[in-house]
Design a protein around this motif. Structure first.
Motif, PDB file in Angstrom:
ATOM      1  N   GLY A 249      -8.150  16.645  32.184  1.00  0.00           N
ATOM      2  CA  GLY A 249      -7.223  17.720  31.884  1.00  0.00           C
ATOM      3  C   GLY A 249      -6.080  17.783  32.883  1.00  0.00           C
ATOM      4  N   ASN A 250      -5.223  18.768  32.720  1.00  0.00           N
ATOM      5  CA  ASN A 250      -4.019  18.882  33.544  1.00  0.00           C
ATOM      6  C   ASN A 250      -3.988  20.233  34.230  1.00  0.00           C
ATOM      7  OD1 ASN A 250      -1.541  18.630  34.737  1.00  0.00           O
ATOM      8  ND2 ASN A 250      -0.379  19.003  32.859  1.00  0.00           N
ATOM      9  N   GLY A 251      -4.424  20.271  35.474  1.00  0.00           N
ATOM     10  CA  GLY A 251      -4.370  21.515  36.235  1.00  0.00           C
ATOM     11  C   GLY A 251      -3.458  21.437  37.430  1.00  0.00           C
ATOM     12  N   ALA A 252      -2.680  20.344  37.529  1.00  0.00           N
ATOM     13  CA  ALA A 252      -1.855  20.128  38.718  1.00  0.00           C
ATOM     14  C   ALA A 252      -0.829  21.227  38.907  1.00  0.00           C
ATOM     15  CB  ALA A 252      -1.167  18.769  38.624  1.00  0.00           C
ATOM     16  N   HIS A 253      -0.313  21.795  37.821  1.00  0.00           N
ATOM     17  CA  HIS A 253       0.759  22.786  37.934  1.00  0.00           C
ATOM     18  C   HIS A 253       0.297  24.077  38.589  1.00  0.00           C
ATOM     19  CE1 HIS A 253      -1.338  23.951  34.296  1.00  0.00           C
ATOM     20  NE2 HIS A 253      -0.701  25.102  34.276  1.00  0.00           N
ATOM     21  N   ILE A 254      -1.020  24.304  38.652  1.00  0.00           N
ATOM     22  CA  ILE A 254      -1.540  25.488  39.354  1.00  0.00           C
ATOM     23  C   ILE A 254      -2.382  25.072  40.562  1.00  0.00           C
ATOM     24  CG2 ILE A 254      -1.476  27.012  37.355  1.00  0.00           C
ATOM     25  CD1 ILE A 254      -4.512  26.527  37.040  1.00  0.00           C
ATOM     26  N   GLY A 255      -2.215  23.830  41.000  1.00  0.00           N
ATOM     27  CA  GLY A 255      -2.962  23.347  42.155  1.00  0.00           C
ATOM     28  C   GLY A 255      -4.422  23.070  41.863  1.00  0.00           C
ATOM     29  N   ARG A 256      -4.745  22.690  40.606  1.00  0.00           N
ATOM     30  CA  ARG A 256      -6.134  22.465  40.214  1.00  0.00           C
ATOM     31  C   ARG A 256      -6.307  21.094  39.550  1.00  0.00           C
ATOM     32  NH1 ARG A 256      -9.753  26.213  42.277  1.00  0.00           N
ATOM     33  NH2 ARG A 256     -10.916  26.517  40.342  1.00  0.00           N
ATOM     34  N   ALA A 257      -5.625  20.080  40.082  1.00  0.00           N
ATOM     35  CA  ALA A 257      -5.804  18.725  39.566  1.00  0.00           C
ATOM     36  C   ALA A 257      -7.220  18.259  39.853  1.00  0.00           C
ATOM     37  CB  ALA A 257      -4.793  17.780  40.207  1.00  0.00           C
ATOM     38  N   VAL A 258      -7.851  17.646  38.862  1.00  0.00           N
ATOM     39  CA  VAL A 258      -9.236  17.209  38.989  1.00  0.00           C
ATOM     40  C   VAL A 258      -9.287  15.790  39.529  1.00  0.00           C
ATOM     41  CG1 VAL A 258     -11.364  16.747  37.732  1.00  0.00           C
ATOM     42  CG2 VAL A 258      -9.972  18.727  37.136  1.00  0.00           C
ATOM     43  N   LEU A 259     -10.182  15.554  40.469  1.00  0.00           N
ATOM     44  CA  LEU A 259     -10.346  14.231  41.056  1.00  0.00           C
ATOM     45  C   LEU A 259     -11.175  13.328  40.142  1.00  0.00           C
ATOM     46  CD1 LEU A 259     -11.209  15.275  44.732  1.00  0.00           C
ATOM     47  CD2 LEU A 259      -8.989  14.548  43.843  1.00  0.00           C
ATOM     48  N   GLY A 260     -10.996  12.033  40.295  1.00  0.00           N
ATOM     49  CA  GLY A 260     -11.866  11.073  39.631  1.00  0.00           C
ATOM     50  C   GLY A 260     -11.511  10.854  38.177  1.00  0.00           C
ATOM     51  N   ARG A 261     -12.538  10.592  37.377  1.00  0.00           N
ATOM     52  CA  ARG A 261     -12.383  10.240  35.973  1.00  0.00           C
ATOM     53  C   ARG A 261     -13.382  11.055  35.156  1.00  0.00           C
ATOM     54  NH1 ARG A 261     -15.995   4.797  34.944  1.00  0.00           N
ATOM     55  NH2 ARG A 261     -17.868   5.570  35.976  1.00  0.00           N
ATOM     56  N   GLU A 262     -13.449  10.785  33.845  1.00  0.00           N
ATOM     57  CA  GLU A 262     -14.516  11.400  33.068  1.00  0.00           C
ATOM     58  C   GLU A 262     -15.851  10.950  33.647  1.00  0.00           C
ATOM     59  OE1 GLU A 262     -16.516  11.162  28.660  1.00  0.00           O
ATOM     60  OE2 GLU A 262     -14.325  11.256  28.764  1.00  0.00           O
ATOM     61  N   LEU A 263     -16.770  11.899  33.800  1.00  0.00           N
ATOM     62  CA  LEU A 263     -17.977  11.644  34.573  1.00  0.00           C
ATOM     63  C   LEU A 263     -18.954  10.727  33.842  1.00  0.00           C
ATOM     64  CD1 LEU A 263     -18.623  15.248  35.925  1.00  0.00           C
ATOM     65  CD2 LEU A 263     -17.086  13.476  36.789  1.00  0.00           C
ATOM     66  N   ALA A 264     -19.491   9.746  34.591  1.00  0.00           N
ATOM     67  CA  ALA A 264     -20.481   8.835  34.026  1.00  0.00           C
ATOM     68  C   ALA A 264     -21.535   8.439  35.043  1.00  0.00           C
ATOM     69  CB  ALA A 264     -19.791   7.581  33.472  1.00  0.00           C
ATOM     70  N   THR A 265     -21.139   8.200  36.304  1.00  0.00           N
ATOM     71  CA  THR A 265     -22.064   7.723  37.332  1.00  0.00           C
ATOM     72  C   THR A 265     -22.425   8.860  38.283  1.00  0.00           C
ATOM     73  OG1 THR A 265     -20.332   7.109  38.894  1.00  0.00           O
ATOM     74  CG2 THR A 265     -20.941   5.477  37.220  1.00  0.00           C
ATOM     75  N   ILE A 266     -23.411   8.602  39.117  1.00  0.00           N
ATOM     76  CA  ILE A 266     -23.805   9.636  40.073  1.00  0.00           C
ATOM     77  C   ILE A 266     -22.676   9.923  41.052  1.00  0.00           C
ATOM     78  CG2 ILE A 266     -24.914   8.065  41.727  1.00  0.00           C
ATOM     79  CD1 ILE A 266     -27.068  10.336  42.047  1.00  0.00           C
ATOM     80  N   PHE A 267     -21.883   8.907  41.416  1.00  0.00           N
ATOM     81  CA  PHE A 267     -20.719   9.158  42.267  1.00  0.00           C
ATOM     82  C   PHE A 267     -19.775  10.140  41.593  1.00  0.00           C
ATOM     83  CE2 PHE A 267     -16.275   8.428  43.259  1.00  0.00           C
ATOM     84  CZ  PHE A 267     -16.264   8.523  44.640  1.00  0.00           C
ATOM     85  N   ASP A 268     -19.520   9.942  40.297  1.00  0.00           N
ATOM     86  CA  ASP A 268     -18.612  10.828  39.567  1.00  0.00           C
ATOM     87  C   ASP A 268     -19.104  12.274  39.586  1.00  0.00           C
ATOM     88  OD1 ASP A 268     -17.127   8.580  38.853  1.00  0.00           O
ATOM     89  OD2 ASP A 268     -18.184   8.332  36.945  1.00  0.00           O
ATOM     90  N   TYR A 269     -20.388  12.474  39.292  1.00  0.00           N
ATOM     91  CA  TYR A 269     -20.928  13.838  39.223  1.00  0.00           C
ATOM     92  C   TYR A 269     -20.937  14.499  40.600  1.00  0.00           C
ATOM     93  CZ  TYR A 269     -22.299  13.182  34.370  1.00  0.00           C
ATOM     94  OH  TYR A 269     -22.274  12.977  33.016  1.00  0.00           O
ATOM     95  N   ARG A 270     -21.267  13.729  41.629  1.00  0.00           N
ATOM     96  CA  ARG A 270     -21.241  14.283  42.985  1.00  0.00           C
ATOM     97  C   ARG A 270     -19.823  14.697  43.373  1.00  0.00           C
ATOM     98  NH1 ARG A 270     -25.046   9.737  45.985  1.00  0.00           N
ATOM     99  NH2 ARG A 270     -27.073  10.765  45.690  1.00  0.00           N
ATOM    100  N   GLN A 271     -18.860  13.845  43.068  1.00  0.00           N
ATOM    101  CA  GLN A 271     -17.473  14.144  43.419  1.00  0.00           C
ATOM    102  C   GLN A 271     -16.992  15.411  42.720  1.00  0.00           C
ATOM    103  OE1 GLN A 271     -14.250  11.721  41.667  1.00  0.00           O
ATOM    104  NE2 GLN A 271     -13.502  11.390  43.757  1.00  0.00           N
ATOM    105  N   ARG A 272     -17.369  15.577  41.446  1.00  0.00           N
ATOM    106  CA  ARG A 272     -16.916  16.746  40.702  1.00  0.00           C
ATOM    107  C   ARG A 272     -17.570  18.020  41.235  1.00  0.00           C
ATOM    108  NH1 ARG A 272     -14.591  16.389  35.816  1.00  0.00           N
ATOM    109  NH2 ARG A 272     -13.760  14.510  36.801  1.00  0.00           N
ATOM    110  N   LEU A 273     -18.868  17.970  41.509  1.00  0.00           N
ATOM    111  CA  LEU A 273     -19.539  19.128  42.087  1.00  0.00           C
ATOM    112  C   LEU A 273     -18.931  19.493  43.431  1.00  0.00           C
ATOM    113  CD1 LEU A 273     -23.136  18.178  41.032  1.00  0.00           C
ATOM    114  CD2 LEU A 273     -22.139  20.419  40.610  1.00  0.00           C
ATOM    115  N   ASN A 274     -18.651  18.474  44.231  1.00  0.00           N
ATOM    116  CA  ASN A 274     -18.030  18.673  45.534  1.00  0.00           C
ATOM    117  C   ASN A 274     -16.715  19.421  45.379  1.00  0.00           C
ATOM    118  OD1 ASN A 274     -16.375  18.168  47.886  1.00  0.00           O
ATOM    119  ND2 ASN A 274     -17.769  16.531  48.471  1.00  0.00           N
ATOM    120  N   GLN A 275     -15.876  18.987  44.435  1.00  0.00           N
ATOM    121  CA  GLN A 275     -14.578  19.622  44.270  1.00  0.00           C
ATOM    122  C   GLN A 275     -14.704  21.049  43.758  1.00  0.00           C
ATOM    123  OE1 GLN A 275     -11.856  17.776  41.457  1.00  0.00           O
ATOM    124  NE2 GLN A 275     -10.097  18.637  42.527  1.00  0.00           N
ATOM    125  N   TYR A 276     -15.549  21.283  42.767  1.00  0.00           N
ATOM    126  CA  TYR A 276     -15.730  22.642  42.258  1.00  0.00           C
ATOM    127  C   TYR A 276     -16.170  23.584  43.363  1.00  0.00           C
ATOM    128  CZ  TYR A 276     -15.206  21.991  37.163  1.00  0.00           C
ATOM    129  OH  TYR A 276     -14.722  21.784  35.899  1.00  0.00           O
TER     130      TYR A 276
END
Length: 634
Positions: A249-276
């Motif tokens: 998605g696109n959250g950059a305009h409010i300072g909420r750009a999401v890191l990474g890609r669509e989640l698939a691996t454990i690295f992806d899920y960890r990174q997303r949880l970390n950011q949230y």
């Protein structure tokens, strides 16, 4: 010879104790109590980290030996002593009457202040202490130590035991090697023992729960969490799903750009949880109350609504709340990632559903303060909390566990089979468990039965369209639930729902059965449903829809659905339940702006359910609300 034997004995003893400190950290365990084979091999991790336990210690000034309690860790090469950073504060969850789960994340820091990573093969040791004193003064009520390492993303999850029922506690983690390095102090509590008289639960004061769902990072700031923690008296936070989303998605305009890609691996899920978990309101909310959660997925709630294209799947492909998997999940797949005979070529991430699910569950188990669950090969998370004789809080899984095929956009057959008798939203095992649980709750004399689950229960006829991904796609299963409540005279049942990105309040009755249910008086109902909007995810009435336009939609809905008593679709927010022996009060809160961090909100509506009446008290919401549309408004 004697020194060699002594050294060998010490090495074995230290190895055993060190392994025990790894085992103390529940993040190393299998997420599933009945599948221990998928836990981390802590003995192997310990062997990897042992470096020089048998070395001659004469060169050490502190006469150090590699013990733990009372020892100086500063020269222990197998425990990190270069400093720790508590990156995500603290959290707690799944409170029992004598224990609670405590959580933190402690990442080693470089001792020279450079950006160079420390030795990743060395574990960190964390101490924790629990007290009834806000400053943790005096002797701790509970304490202990545990190891963490990169194997579990530096997370620490321990069970604090030996606590008193129905008691508020404060807790803190610290670095075993340097007690001056400490985490923030967290606040948590235990629940009342099952046999505590209802009038004595929570010291005789109403027990307050704050209820949330659907927090999408890129859609806005999580102000609802902060508002609840700062401006309500919530004792427990309940999350009904979509704690994270797997999409970008696109959250950059409010300072909420999401890191990474669509989640698939454990690295992806960890990174997303970390950011949230860097959102200040979410951090604060976790730090100040225990959480009880269940996983789900939100996603494209209804493709075509009132002639408008709402939440297209390419924009709002989301993930299983608290189980972060994917959009419109069922027992063998999702909208875009299914296990099929042709492999996983249909998945944009290239990962099979089962692979994504296991990665999601592992990361979830590491990052969330939740106890192990019983997999039974299908990821069981449904469980019950007996909070004295005041209530049973029953958490269901209406998203993953043995769920029959749902609407995944291309399988329009679901519309033709939605009413089939053999379709189940919960699966036979969970369905039986649920009926037994609410019956036992009545038999044990609990006043209230509060059921936390992910999707809207009441039928919502939307100009001839129905949400087949909610209970409307499993009509026979819904009828069986209502039949069980009616036939067994199980009163004071309150169903909590999320997922829809809008607010709905309804009496519980067979859909549009006005022969036995009177929508004006509420006579004939068997309970109440409180369904809450999203923390940030876009309204199912239309992204960014303003109150006047949303109210026009709500008026159509309350006129078309006999059970529905209030609808509101513009504001993002949450609701609270204040529960005592005589009344259950639900207060809905609306956030005025989620485009930046703030605590600007207001109470949009308040509802009362009186014990034994099994309906919303009339006039509903006192006859007036500050947002949305009542069926009958003064």
């Amino acid at each position: 010879m004697h020194f060699t034997i002594l050294a060998a004995i010490l090495q074995v003893a230290v190895g055993v104790y060190a392994t025990a400190l790894f085992d103390k950290n529940l993040a190393y365990h299998s997420p599933f109590v009945d599948n221990p084979q998928i836990s981390h091999d802590t003995r192997s991790i310990q062997r990897r980290n042992v470096k020089r336990q048998t070395q001659d210690a004469t060169k050490f000034d502190d006469e150090h030996y590699p013990g733990f309690y009372g020892s100086d860790f500063s020269n222990s090469p197998f425990v990190w002593s270069g400093g720790l950073n508590f990156t995500h504060s603290v959290a707690s969850g799944d409170p029992f009457d004598t224990s609670v789960i405590l959580w933190t994340r402690a990442v080693p820091t470089s001792p020279d202040g450079t950006s160079e990573l420390p030795d990743q093969s060395v574990p960190a040791c964390l101490s924790f202490a629990v007290s009834t004193a806000a400053d943790l003064s005096g002797k701790p009520i509970a304490h202990g130590q545990a190891f963490t390492s990169y194997d579990v993303d530096w997370t620490v999850k321990v069970e604090a035991t030996g606590l008193r029922p129905d008691t508020k506690y404060f807790y803190q983690f610290s670095d075993c090697t340097n007690p001056k390095t400490i985490s923030p102090i967290g606040t948590t509590r235990t629940i009342a023992s099952a046999n505590t008289p209802a009038k004595n639960v929570n010291g005789g004061k109403p027990l307050v729960m704050a209820v949330f769902s659907c927090s999408q990072y890129q859609a806005g700031w999580f102000n609802a969490y902060g508002f609840a923690a700062h401006n309500t008296t919530a004792d427990i936070f309940v999350h009904l799903g979509d704690y994270i989303y797997e999409s970008l998605g696109n959250g950059a305009h409010i300072g909420r750009a999401v890191l990474g890609r669509e989640l698939a691996t454990i690295f992806d899920y960890r990174q997303r949880l970390n950011q949230y978990r860097t959102d200040a309101s979410l951090v604060y909310a976790h730090q100040h109350a225990p959480w009880i959660t269940v996983w789900v997925r939100v996603g494209t709630w209804m493709i075509m609504r009132f002639g408008l294209l709402i939440n297209p799947p390419e924009v709002y492909t989301v993930n299983s709340a608290l189980l972060q998997v994917a959009d419109n999940a069922w027992k063998a797949g999702t909208a875009d990632s299914n296990d099929t005979a042709t492999g996983c070529k249909w998945s944009p991430s290239g990962a099979c559903f089962t692979d994504r699910k296991m990665a999601a569950v592992r990361a979830y188990h590491e990052w969330m303060p939740i106890r192990q669950v019983d997999a039974r090969d299908q990821l069981r998370i449904w469980r019950n909390f007996q909070i004295g004789k005041l209530l049973d809080l029953t958490m269901l899984d209406t998203r993953q566990y043995d769920r029959d095929l749902t609407d995944v956009y291309y399988n329009t057959v679901v519309n033709t089979i939605a009413a089939f008798e053999n379709r189940s939203l919960m699966g036979a095992a969970q369905e039986k468990w649920f009926y037994d649980t609410v019956s036992q709750s009545k038999d044990r004399g609990a006043v209230w039965r509060v059921v936390g689950q992910q999707i809207v229960f009441t039928q919502l006829n939307e100009s001839g369209a129905f949400d087949l991904d909610a209970w409307d796609g499993y009509r026979a299963n819904r009828a069986r639930v209502l039949d069980h409540l009616y036939k067994n005279k199980i009163s004071n049942t309150v169903i909590l729902s999320g997922d829809s990105h809008a607010n709905w309040v309804s009496d519980l009755a067979h859909p549009n059965d006005t022969t036995t249910y009177n929508p004006t008086t509420g006579a004939g109902a068997i309970g109440v449903e409180f369904a809450g909007t999203a923390v940030t995810s876009s309204s199912s009435f239309g992204s960014g829809i303003q109150p006047p336009a949303a109210d026009a939609v709500s008026r159509v809905l309350v006129d078309a659905n006999a059970d529905l008593q209030w609808s509101e679709g513009s504001f993002r927010g949450f609701f609270t339940l204040s529960i005592d022996t005589h009344n259950l009060n639900a207060t809905y809160y609306a956030m005025r702006n989620i485009s930046f961090a703030n605590l600007d909100g207001f109470a949009s509506a308040n509802f009362v359910v009186k014990s034994g009446e099994n309906k919303l008290s009339r006039p509903v919401a006192g006859g007036t609300v500050n947002a949305g549309v009542l069926r009958s408004q003064t």
